[in-house]
Design a protein around this motif. Sequence first.
Motif, PDB file in Angstrom:
ATOM      1  N   PHE A  87      -4.871 -10.172  -0.798  1.00 59.34           N
ATOM      2  CA  PHE A  87      -4.357 -11.473  -0.369  1.00 59.34           C
ATOM      3  C   PHE A  87      -5.504 -12.461  -0.144  1.00 59.34           C
ATOM      4  O   PHE A  87      -6.669 -12.078  -0.109  1.00 59.34           O
ATOM      5  CB  PHE A  87      -3.549 -11.315   0.921  1.00 59.34           C
TER       6      PHE A  87
ATOM      7  N   ARG B 288     -14.724  -1.833  13.263  1.00 63.05           N
ATOM      8  CA  ARG B 288     -13.386  -2.420  13.355  1.00 63.05           C
ATOM      9  C   ARG B 288     -13.387  -3.737  12.585  1.00 63.05           C
ATOM     10  O   ARG B 288     -14.415  -4.411  12.519  1.00 63.05           O
ATOM     11  CB  ARG B 288     -13.054  -2.710  14.821  1.00 63.05           C
TER      12      ARG B 288
ATOM     13  N   ARG C 123      -9.447  -1.160  -0.072  1.00 60.02           N
ATOM     14  CA  ARG C 123      -8.199  -0.576   0.399  1.00 60.02           C
ATOM     15  C   ARG C 123      -7.133  -0.623  -0.695  1.00 60.02           C
ATOM     16  O   ARG C 123      -6.420   0.351  -0.933  1.00 60.02           O
ATOM     17  CB  ARG C 123      -7.723  -1.365   1.630  1.00 60.02           C
ATOM     18  N   ALA C 124      -7.052  -1.766  -1.385  1.00 60.75           N
ATOM     19  CA  ALA C 124      -6.066  -1.908  -2.460  1.00 60.75           C
ATOM     20  C   ALA C 124      -6.370  -0.938  -3.603  1.00 60.75           C
ATOM     21  O   ALA C 124      -5.464  -0.324  -4.165  1.00 60.75           O
ATOM     22  CB  ALA C 124      -6.045  -3.341  -2.970  1.00 60.75           C
TER      23      ALA C 124
ATOM     24  N   TYR D  42      -5.430   4.084   4.468  1.00 60.62           N
ATOM     25  CA  TYR D  42      -4.005   3.787   4.621  1.00 60.62           C
ATOM     26  C   TYR D  42      -3.254   3.912   3.296  1.00 60.62           C
ATOM     27  O   TYR D  42      -2.235   4.595   3.203  1.00 60.62           O
ATOM     28  CB  TYR D  42      -3.811   2.380   5.195  1.00 60.62           C
ATOM     29  N   GLY D  43      -3.791   3.245   2.286  1.00 58.05           N
ATOM     30  CA  GLY D  43      -3.147   3.338   0.980  1.00 58.05           C
ATOM     31  C   GLY D  43      -3.454   4.655   0.286  1.00 58.05           C
ATOM     32  O   GLY D  43      -2.608   5.228  -0.388  1.00 58.05           O
TER      33      GLY D  43
ATOM     34  N   HIS E  38     -12.605  -6.694  13.293  1.00 59.65           N
ATOM     35  CA  HIS E  38     -13.107  -7.892  13.976  1.00 59.65           C
ATOM     36  C   HIS E  38     -14.624  -7.896  14.094  1.00 59.65           C
ATOM     37  O   HIS E  38     -15.213  -8.889  14.518  1.00 59.65           O
ATOM     38  CB  HIS E  38     -12.440  -8.062  15.342  1.00 59.65           C
TER      39      HIS E  38
ATOM     40  N   LEU F  59      -7.543  -3.660  19.783  1.00 59.19           N
ATOM     41  CA  LEU F  59      -6.946  -4.309  18.619  1.00 59.19           C
ATOM     42  C   LEU F  59      -7.818  -5.437  18.100  1.00 59.19           C
ATOM     43  O   LEU F  59      -7.485  -6.089  17.127  1.00 59.19           O
ATOM     44  CB  LEU F  59      -5.557  -4.867  18.968  1.00 59.19           C
TER      45      LEU F  59
ATOM     46  N   LEU G  25       0.828  -1.215   0.000  1.00 58.06           N
ATOM     47  CA  LEU G  25       0.000   0.000   0.000  1.00 58.06           C
ATOM     48  C   LEU G  25       0.858   1.260   0.000  1.00 58.06           C
ATOM     49  O   LEU G  25       0.358   2.358   0.205  1.00 58.06           O
ATOM     50  CB  LEU G  25      -0.932  -0.002   1.214  1.00 58.06           C
TER      51      LEU G  25
ATOM     52  N   ARG H 231      -6.252  -9.508   5.638  1.00 55.26           N
ATOM     53  CA  ARG H 231      -5.110  -8.766   6.174  1.00 55.26           C
ATOM     54  C   ARG H 231      -5.445  -7.314   6.488  1.00 55.26           C
ATOM     55  O   ARG H 231      -4.676  -6.402   6.152  1.00 55.26           O
ATOM     56  CB  ARG H 231      -3.920  -8.817   5.222  1.00 55.26           C
ATOM     57  N   LEU H 232      -6.598  -7.090   7.109  1.00 53.11           N
ATOM     58  CA  LEU H 232      -6.943  -5.731   7.516  1.00 53.11           C
ATOM     59  C   LEU H 232      -6.168  -5.382   8.778  1.00 53.11           C
ATOM     60  O   LEU H 232      -5.869  -6.249   9.591  1.00 53.11           O
ATOM     61  CB  LEU H 232      -8.438  -5.629   7.784  1.00 53.11           C
ATOM     62  N   PHE H 233      -5.847  -4.082   8.925  1.00 52.91           N
ATOM     63  CA  PHE H 233      -5.124  -3.649  10.113  1.00 52.91           C
ATOM     64  C   PHE H 233      -6.094  -3.630  11.284  1.00 52.91           C
ATOM     65  O   PHE H 233      -7.050  -2.855  11.287  1.00 52.91           O
ATOM     66  CB  PHE H 233      -4.518  -2.265   9.891  1.00 52.91           C
ATOM     67  N   PRO H 234      -5.861  -4.466  12.302  1.00 56.95           N
ATOM     68  CA  PRO H 234      -6.848  -4.594  13.383  1.00 56.95           C
ATOM     69  C   PRO H 234      -6.940  -3.348  14.251  1.00 56.95           C
ATOM     70  O   PRO H 234      -7.950  -3.147  14.919  1.00 56.95           O
ATOM     71  CB  PRO H 234      -6.340  -5.791  14.195  1.00 56.95           C
ATOM     72  N   HIS H 235      -5.906  -2.509  14.239  1.00 56.26           N
ATOM     73  CA  HIS H 235      -5.918  -1.334  15.112  1.00 56.26           C
ATOM     74  C   HIS H 235      -6.568  -0.131  14.440  1.00 56.26           C
ATOM     75  O   HIS H 235      -6.639   0.935  15.039  1.00 56.26           O
ATOM     76  CB  HIS H 235      -4.500  -0.995  15.572  1.00 56.26           C
TER      77      HIS H 235
END
Lengths: 231, 366
Positions: free
Chosen positions: B82, B129, B145-146, B99-100, B131, A229, A131, B86-90
């Motif tokens: 992927f 979030r 996101r990509a 993000y990108g 989760h 998290l 990214l 693979r998402l950012f959990p935070h």
Amino acid sequence: MIDSTGSAELDALRLSFEVALRSVAFSLPLAVLAAWLLTRARFPGRLLFDAFVHLPLVLPPVAVGYLLLVLFGTRGVLGGWLRDNLGIVLPFTTAGAALATAVVTFPLMVRAIRLSLENVDRGLEQAAHTLGAGALDRFVTVTLPLMLPGILAGAVTAFAAGLGEFGAVITFAANIPGVTRTLPLALYTAMQSPHGDALALRLALLSLGLALAGLLASELLVRRVRVLLGR
Amino acid sequence: MLQVAASKRYEGFTLQAQFDAPTPGVTALFGRSGSGKTTLINIISGLLPADAARVQLDDQVLTDTQAGIHEPPERRHIGYVFQEPRLFPHLTVSGNLNYGARRARQRPRVVAADEVIALLALAPLLQRRPHQLSGGERQRVSLGRALLAQPRLLLLDEPFASLDAARREELLPYLVALRDRVSIPMVYVSHQFDEVLRLATHVVLLEAGRVLAHGPINEMSLRAELQSIVGPEHVGAVVDGVVTRLDEADGTAELAVGTGTLQISLRAVPVGTRVRLQLLARDIILAVQPVQGLSVRNALASTVLAVDADGYGGILVRLDVGGATVLARITQAARRALHLRPGDAVWTLVKAASTRGHTYPLAPRS
């Protein structure tokens, strides 16, 4: 700097907090770096470095204090240079007590941080990479936040342990009231004096309470962050 | 055009692959698990260093081990979806999407945020979030996101692998819509031919680290090599047609395929739509004279092009049906009985109910 107005307990408590706080502040970035080197980096002598980081865990604290004295004493290799060039004197000072505490609690901190770094999903870093995030960017925006539970746990544990470090502090920084006489040193002093029993008991209970609070705080903090998290 | 040549040796596995993929276009890397598909796109993305490789995207060389060129992944502007989201959990969904996007501000805009959010139906998820999302929702966010990183090329590594069949059916239309609305070239890894059929314009057939063949999907569907990947039961010509008549009550449509007409089961597609479908070789019936009184809806005049043993105990007959090539799988006994030879005129019988059409990619046949 003998404080005649404050009680011995408050003095010792304030000093313990100061020493533990300075110790954590000083060692935290280094512990993150050491954890990263031990987990991610491949370099010759990594095994030796690993052993070196864990040394204070198994070395008698008095020996740590003595070795610090040899290194950082005013006639020591580093101590002389620090005094002559930066005007920093460590033995028999609060800063020195903090340094001794930092060295002894360092392995505790590294272990907690290292564990959290090992649990960071490399796949997330790869995703960040595609990214458009470079190495430092990835570390700051993905790796570090995901290590947060371990960093917090390491910091709080090291802080709680640092409140009570005895051997290294008394050897390197001596037992000076208001300067290096932290809780355990005050407790030891009270036990040595003829009428100090009551004071010793109060100090011991205080230590017990602090240790318990520290451990609870660490556990709660880590849980809170884990929820954030999403784990 | 994306040009890839790469070799990579692991213990017990050697990848030695070379292919071209059109840009724009959707190219499927098709092969069984362990054939080197993921290794290949990891090399394209720059995440995996190859032993020797040359990767060129349009006029830019991204990797050339001989010339010592290795553009780092963060500067390739190649999106990667992927197998796992693979998402950012935070971060929230919105944080993940940004993000990108935030790192792509200086880049030429390929797709707008509003468009991606609308196309993937992400609006109700933005504050959540990772989760708190279902598997399908996560993969949609990952896709968004990509895309918002404004990639020049999008790599998709079996994005449905972690989803059950129902979620897959739910997500596929999003990808089809994306392909048709956004002109980002894609390389799509899959081991399911029906996915490939619905998405890809081009196919690279991979087996054991080698490229067996690559080219337009219609051509690839006729290659004998495909059999070794999908098995003899699942080979069949992929043909394209245009809807000329629609019978909503019957749920059937008439397609112009080559110079002939084919009736298939198809609903809710306007006249004039380009449709792609696969005629499974095992479902085709051949007749040497006109037949009557059968339920089969299509009897097409055809010419036999070739008659070959398929290597699995059956016979594969290649037919010219009004300009389109179709495969039929018959038994050896049937071949003997019909005396089939190249040049023979036969009737190709196709059940309307045994075909399924997919709306055709916008890219014309190249």
